[in-house]
Enzyme design. Structure first.
Site, short mmCIF file in Angstrom:
data_model
loop_
_atom_site.label_atom_id
_atom_site.label_comp_id
_atom_site.label_asym_id
_atom_site.label_seq_id
_atom_site.Cartn_x
_atom_site.Cartn_y
_atom_site.Cartn_z
N ARG A 142 18.23 -1.34 22.54
CA ARG A 142 17.09 -0.80 21.77
C ARG A 142 16.68 -1.75 20.63
O ARG A 142 17.51 -2.47 20.08
CB ARG A 142 17.45 0.60 21.25
CG ARG A 142 17.62 1.55 22.44
CD ARG A 142 17.95 2.95 22.02
NE ARG A 142 16.86 3.59 21.33
CZ ARG A 142 16.94 4.80 20.77
NH1 ARG A 142 18.09 5.47 20.82
NH2 ARG A 142 15.91 5.32 20.18
N SER A 159 7.89 6.07 12.19
CA SER A 159 9.30 6.19 12.56
C SER A 159 10.12 6.67 11.38
O SER A 159 10.24 5.99 10.37
CB SER A 159 9.84 4.84 13.03
OG SER A 159 11.26 4.88 13.04
N GLN A 219 13.26 6.96 11.44
CA GLN A 219 14.49 6.16 11.34
C GLN A 219 14.25 4.93 10.46
O GLN A 219 15.08 4.60 9.61
CB GLN A 219 14.96 5.74 12.73
CG GLN A 219 15.47 6.92 13.55
CD GLN A 219 15.96 6.52 14.92
OE1 GLN A 219 15.82 5.37 15.34
NE2 GLN A 219 16.55 7.47 15.62
N ASP A 224 10.62 13.77 20.29
CA ASP A 224 11.81 13.95 21.13
C ASP A 224 11.63 15.03 22.19
O ASP A 224 12.51 15.23 23.03
CB ASP A 224 13.02 14.32 20.26
CG ASP A 224 13.49 13.13 19.43
OD1 ASP A 224 13.16 11.98 19.78
OD2 ASP A 224 14.18 13.36 18.42
N LYS A 258 13.16 4.96 23.79
CA LYS A 258 14.16 5.95 23.34
C LYS A 258 15.46 5.69 24.10
O LYS A 258 15.70 4.60 24.57
CB LYS A 258 13.62 7.36 23.57
CG LYS A 258 12.43 7.69 22.67
CD LYS A 258 12.83 7.74 21.22
CE LYS A 258 11.66 8.03 20.29
NZ LYS A 258 12.05 7.93 18.88
C1 S3P Z 1 15.10 10.56 14.22
C2 S3P Z 1 13.86 9.96 14.33
C3 S3P Z 1 13.16 9.76 15.60
C4 S3P Z 1 13.77 10.58 16.73
C5 S3P Z 1 15.27 10.54 16.71
C6 S3P Z 1 15.80 11.08 15.39
C7 S3P Z 1 15.70 10.71 12.89
O1 S3P Z 1 13.23 8.40 15.97
O2 S3P Z 1 13.29 10.13 17.98
O3 S3P Z 1 15.82 11.30 17.78
O4 S3P Z 1 16.69 11.49 12.76
O5 S3P Z 1 15.22 10.07 11.96
P1 S3P Z 1 12.12 7.34 15.50
O6 S3P Z 1 12.18 7.20 14.05
O7 S3P Z 1 12.50 6.05 16.18
O8 S3P Z 1 10.81 7.89 16.01
#
Ligand code: S3P
Length: 438
Positions: free
Chosen positions: A125, A170, A172, A319, A346
């Site tokens: 990833r 995002s 994350q 998700d 993902k």
């Molecule tokens: C998440 C953010 C999302 C999501 C992941 C959990 C998080 O990812 O898909 O399952 O807890 O911040 P992305 O930030 O890459 O969209």
């Protein structure tokens, strides 16, 4: 256990009431903030899935005392922002993108070196989305030539705040930079192209850390303050409830109550999209728990119709598309998703893997670079490859509610990353599912 399969008999309805396990995003963050806080954090409703346990074990490896988890209860003895110790070896994040991306922000600010690694899916990833802005902040991180893990994070770097416009919505990446911002000199300001989940912001405030939320797209943090331990009640995960929302919507005779589910508005796209398709979902008894809105969700079978999914809902349901695709396959007419390129990176390429699985079950599904076009139809009996993606496996399990014969779903062990006990809960609700290890 790559060989774990589900065998699901066709038909049935989902009835009664159930509570799905704790929210994955909130559970990760509760451990992280608890560890970095001064004092004790007590967590209830913690998700004891492999992803969150990877986060928990990483902090144990860095000297944080953590009691539990025992029936969702965890006590974290916080060490403060500067109390972590160098681990003995690489930190294994397993299948968890959230662990790797958020931890890289924390570890960029430490006085010691670390290595973050993971399984075959995670090491494929993209990590430059975090390492590039962290480097701009002064971090020193090596990736593979493809910009993937293992990540070698060098300690003892001076971080400075940056003003950063996220190239994609995002949570994350946003959270990684906010966590690095705790260790940075000056202000770290992050602007999102569209709102993504805001659990990090809510939890920072809950741990007493000042944060400037400038509008619904920008957030700023100044380094050098302190987090204070607290109690956190983790609500049930809407992303896990989504399989039951879609399943009960498609299965005639269903009437299901999902209890104490997190309904943070940055997560509720799945409810909005299912409702646009004609689903009957009631939000009952709305209340607050640990800084997050929660409610009980009652879902009953309803005839669904295809829709063009509004692009602004995509980050709010990121998700839940595997489950939504199953609902679309049972809907009358065509459903069109666009603006969802993120689905390709993902735990698997969720556009291609879902299109392949739907096609294997007799549904017309045409992948596009940024989405999927699905024509509602009837599921045949068949075999589906989940490619080790937990959400793909659970989505096809609920498809059996409307299949003409049994479904065999391969490579299901990773369901334990986010939803331990899925088979038992689904059985109790009325899905005729069993595990097989050939
Ligand atoms: C998440 C953010 C999302 C999501 C992941 C959990 C998080 O990812 O898909 O399952 O807890 O911040 P992305 O930030 O890459 O969209």
């Amino acid at each position: 256990m790559r060989n774990l399969r589900y065998l699901v008999q066709p038909g049935g309805a989902l009835c009664g009431h159930l509570r799905v396990p704790g929210d994955k995003s909130i559970s990760h963050r509760a451990i992280m903030f608890g560890a970095l806080a001064k004092g004790i954090t007590t967590i209830t409703g913690f998700l004891e899935g492999e992803d969150c346990l990877a986060t928990l074990n990483a902090f144990r490896a860095m000297g944080v005392r953590i009691d539990g988890p025992e029936q969702g209860q965890v006590t974290v003895h916080g060490v403060g922002l500067y109390g972590l110790r160098a681990p003995d070896g690489p930190l294994d994040m397993g299948n968890s993108g959230t662990s790797m991306r958020l931890m890289s922000g924390i570890l960029a600010g430490q006085a010691f070196d670390t290595v973050l690694t993971g399984d075959t899916s995670l090491t494929r990833r993209p990590m430059r989305r975090v390492t590039d802005p962290l480097t701009k902040m002064g971090a020193c991180i090596e990736t593979t030539v493809n910009g993937a893990a293992p990540l070698h994070i060098h300690g003892n770097q001076r971080l400075s705040g940056i003003d950063y416009l996220l190239p994609v919505a995002s949570a994350q990446v946003k959270s990684c930079l906010l966590l690095a911002g705790l260790y940075a000199e000056g202000v770290t300001r992050i602007t999102e192209p569209a709102p993504a989940r805001d659990h990090t912001e809510r939890m920072l405030e809950g741990f007493g850390y000042p944060l400037e939320r400038e509008n619904d797209r920008s957030v700023a943090i100044t380094g050098g303050r302190q987090l204070t331990g607290r109690a956190i009640d983790v609500p049930a995960d809407l992303s896990s409830a989504a399989f039951f929302l879609a399943g009960a919507s498609i299965a005639p005779g269903s009437d299901l109550l999902l209890e104490h589910v997190g309904i943070n508005p940055t997560r509720t796209g799945v409810i909005d999209i299912l409702r646009l398709m004609g689903a009957d979902i009631e939000v009952l008894n709305s209340r607050q728990a640990g800084g997050e809105p929660v409610a009980d969700l009652r879902v009953r079978h309803a005839p669904l119709h295809g829709v063009r999914i509004p692009e602004e809902l995509v980050p709010l349901a990121i998700d839940e598309f595997p489950a939504l695709f199953i609902a679309a396959a049972c809907a009358k007419g065509v459903t069109i998703l666009t603006g969802a390129t993120e689905l390709r990176i993902k735990e698997s390429d969720r556009i291609q893997v879902m299109a392949d699985g739907l096609t294997a079950l007799g549904i017309a599904a045409e992948p596009t670079p940024d989405g999927l076009i699905i024509e509602g139809g009837a599921f045949s009996s068949g075999t589906v490859e989940s490619h080790g993606d937990h959400r793909i496996a659970m989505s096809f399990a609920i498809a059996a509610l409307r299949a003409s014969g049994p479904l065999s779903i391969h490579d299901c062990a990773n369901v334990n990353t986010s939803f331990p006990g899925f088979v038992g809960l689904a059985c109790n609700a009325g899905l005729q599912i069993m595990e097989q290890t050939p």
